[in-house]
Design a protein around this motif. Structure first.
Motif, PDB file in Angstrom:
ATOM      1  N   THR A  80       0.835  -1.211   0.000  1.00  0.00           N
ATOM      2  CA  THR A  80       0.000   0.000   0.000  1.00  0.00           C
ATOM      3  C   THR A  80       0.866   1.256   0.000  1.00  0.00           C
ATOM      4  OG1 THR A  80      -1.783  -1.156   1.138  1.00  0.00           O
ATOM      5  CG2 THR A  80      -1.817   1.246   1.255  1.00  0.00           C
ATOM      6  N   LYS A 104       2.191   1.886  -3.431  1.00  0.00           N
ATOM      7  CA  LYS A 104       1.167   2.486  -4.298  1.00  0.00           C
ATOM      8  C   LYS A 104       0.998   3.969  -3.987  1.00  0.00           C
ATOM      9  CE  LYS A 104      -1.587  -1.698  -5.023  1.00  0.00           C
ATOM     10  NZ  LYS A 104      -2.826  -2.409  -4.694  1.00  0.00           N
ATOM     11  N   ALA A 116      -6.995  -2.313   3.002  1.00  0.00           N
ATOM     12  CA  ALA A 116      -8.307  -2.502   2.360  1.00  0.00           C
ATOM     13  C   ALA A 116      -9.414  -2.201   3.362  1.00  0.00           C
ATOM     14  CB  ALA A 116      -8.442  -3.927   1.832  1.00  0.00           C
ATOM     15  N   GLN A 123     -17.328  -0.840  -2.272  1.00  0.00           N
ATOM     16  CA  GLN A 123     -16.017  -0.493  -2.799  1.00  0.00           C
ATOM     17  C   GLN A 123     -14.954  -0.740  -1.742  1.00  0.00           C
ATOM     18  OE1 GLN A 123     -15.186   3.683  -3.472  1.00  0.00           O
ATOM     19  NE2 GLN A 123     -16.761   4.322  -2.033  1.00  0.00           N
ATOM     20  N   SER A 124     -13.716  -0.820  -2.213  1.00  0.00           N
ATOM     21  CA  SER A 124     -12.590  -0.998  -1.309  1.00  0.00           C
ATOM     22  C   SER A 124     -11.631   0.163  -1.514  1.00  0.00           C
ATOM     23  CB  SER A 124     -11.883  -2.320  -1.611  1.00  0.00           C
ATOM     24  OG  SER A 124     -10.728  -2.435  -0.827  1.00  0.00           O
ATOM     25  N   LYS A 125     -11.137   0.693  -0.415  1.00  0.00           N
ATOM     26  CA  LYS A 125     -10.155   1.765  -0.516  1.00  0.00           C
ATOM     27  C   LYS A 125      -9.055   1.524   0.501  1.00  0.00           C
ATOM     28  CE  LYS A 125     -12.986   4.913   2.327  1.00  0.00           C
ATOM     29  NZ  LYS A 125     -14.247   4.207   2.392  1.00  0.00           N
ATOM     30  N   MET A 142      -6.938   6.156  -0.939  1.00  0.00           N
ATOM     31  CA  MET A 142      -6.736   5.745  -2.333  1.00  0.00           C
ATOM     32  C   MET A 142      -7.717   4.659  -2.725  1.00  0.00           C
ATOM     33  SD  MET A 142      -2.591   5.276  -2.540  1.00  0.00           S
ATOM     34  CE  MET A 142      -2.593   4.116  -1.184  1.00  0.00           C
ATOM     35  N   ASN A 143      -8.052   4.654  -4.016  1.00  0.00           N
ATOM     36  CA  ASN A 143      -8.766   3.510  -4.592  1.00  0.00           C
ATOM     37  C   ASN A 143      -7.957   3.049  -5.795  1.00  0.00           C
ATOM     38  OD1 ASN A 143      -9.320   5.364  -6.596  1.00  0.00           O
ATOM     39  ND2 ASN A 143     -11.508   5.530  -6.147  1.00  0.00           N
ATOM     40  N   ASN A 144      -8.524   2.187  -6.612  1.00  0.00           N
ATOM     41  CA  ASN A 144      -7.775   1.660  -7.771  1.00  0.00           C
ATOM     42  C   ASN A 144      -7.368   2.757  -8.749  1.00  0.00           C
ATOM     43  OD1 ASN A 144      -7.887  -0.945  -6.842  1.00  0.00           O
ATOM     44  ND2 ASN A 144      -9.768  -1.444  -7.930  1.00  0.00           N
ATOM     45  N   GLY A 145      -8.111   3.867  -8.733  1.00  0.00           N
ATOM     46  CA  GLY A 145      -7.805   4.970  -9.647  1.00  0.00           C
ATOM     47  C   GLY A 145      -6.730   5.898  -9.129  1.00  0.00           C
ATOM     48  N   GLY A 146      -6.278   5.698  -7.894  1.00  0.00           N
ATOM     49  CA  GLY A 146      -5.254   6.571  -7.314  1.00  0.00           C
ATOM     50  C   GLY A 146      -5.776   7.310  -6.093  1.00  0.00           C
TER      51      GLY A 146
END
Length: 198
Positions: A54, A57, A80, A121-123, A177-181
């Protein structure tokens, strides 16, 4: 006629054999039972690895954050945080507190929100304690609620890609953050963080 009967009989025997074989195979599959739950040591190892991933990222999404993490007295990482909602939302996740590069404790985060929302959703969430005082107060608490016990300044990236200068001067800085940043304009108020025995 006898030939037809013989064919039917062979087909019936083959079908019966196949049926018995299938049920034995399926019974064998179900007799294994559920897999053993991971041990506390395995959970810690998995969480430590997820914490490192994490942070990597985060450094990609906001390169300036690496300097902040290096200066922080403590870094709390939730790899997560799962949110599920339909009108009333709820979230939950587990994380690790890292001090001087070592994982020193484990925590859970829970929270709720009310509003017109739906979906799951997961963040990931990273909380930086920039002062010794902020870290000490967090570690001394048995349950710490963002917004009530302390304010977390959620970092946003400016047009130049840098973190807002006012944010980096706060005693506690957060990243979501999520998958998009990096997520902008996110509130983490109301989230409760509690020690977790692992």
């Amino acid at each position: 006629m006898l030939n037809t009967f013989s064919k039917l009989r062979r087909t019936g025997v083959a079908a019966l054999t196949l049926g018995v074989a299938s049920s034995v195979f399926l019974a064998g599959c179900t007799m294994n039972g559920p897999q053993a739950s991971p041990t506390a040591a395995e959970k810690r190892q998995e969480l430590n690895a997820a914490t490192t991933a994490t942070l990597s990222k985060l450094y990609e999404a906001a390169p300036q954050s690496k300097q902040l993490v290096a200066r922080a007295r403590g870094v709390l990482v939730f790899p997560a945080v799962l949110s599920a909602s339909f009108i009333v939302g709820a979230q939950h996740g587990t994380g690790a507190l890292r001090i001087n590069g070592q994982d020193t404790g484990y925590y859970s985060i829970t929270g709720g929100s009310i509003g017109l929302q739906a979906g799951a959703q997961s963040k990931a969430m990273v909380v930086l304690f920039m002062t010794d005082d902020a870290l000490a107060k967090f570690r001394a608490s048995s349950g710490w609620t963002i917004g009530a016990d302390a304010t977390v300044a959620v970092a946003n990236l400016g047009a130049n890609g840098n973190i807002d200068s006012n944010t980096v001067q706060q005693p506690i800085v957060g990243f979501v953050m999520n998958n998009g940043g990096l997520m902008a304009g996110v509130s983490v108020d109301g989230s409760k963080i509690s020690p977790l025995l692992l």
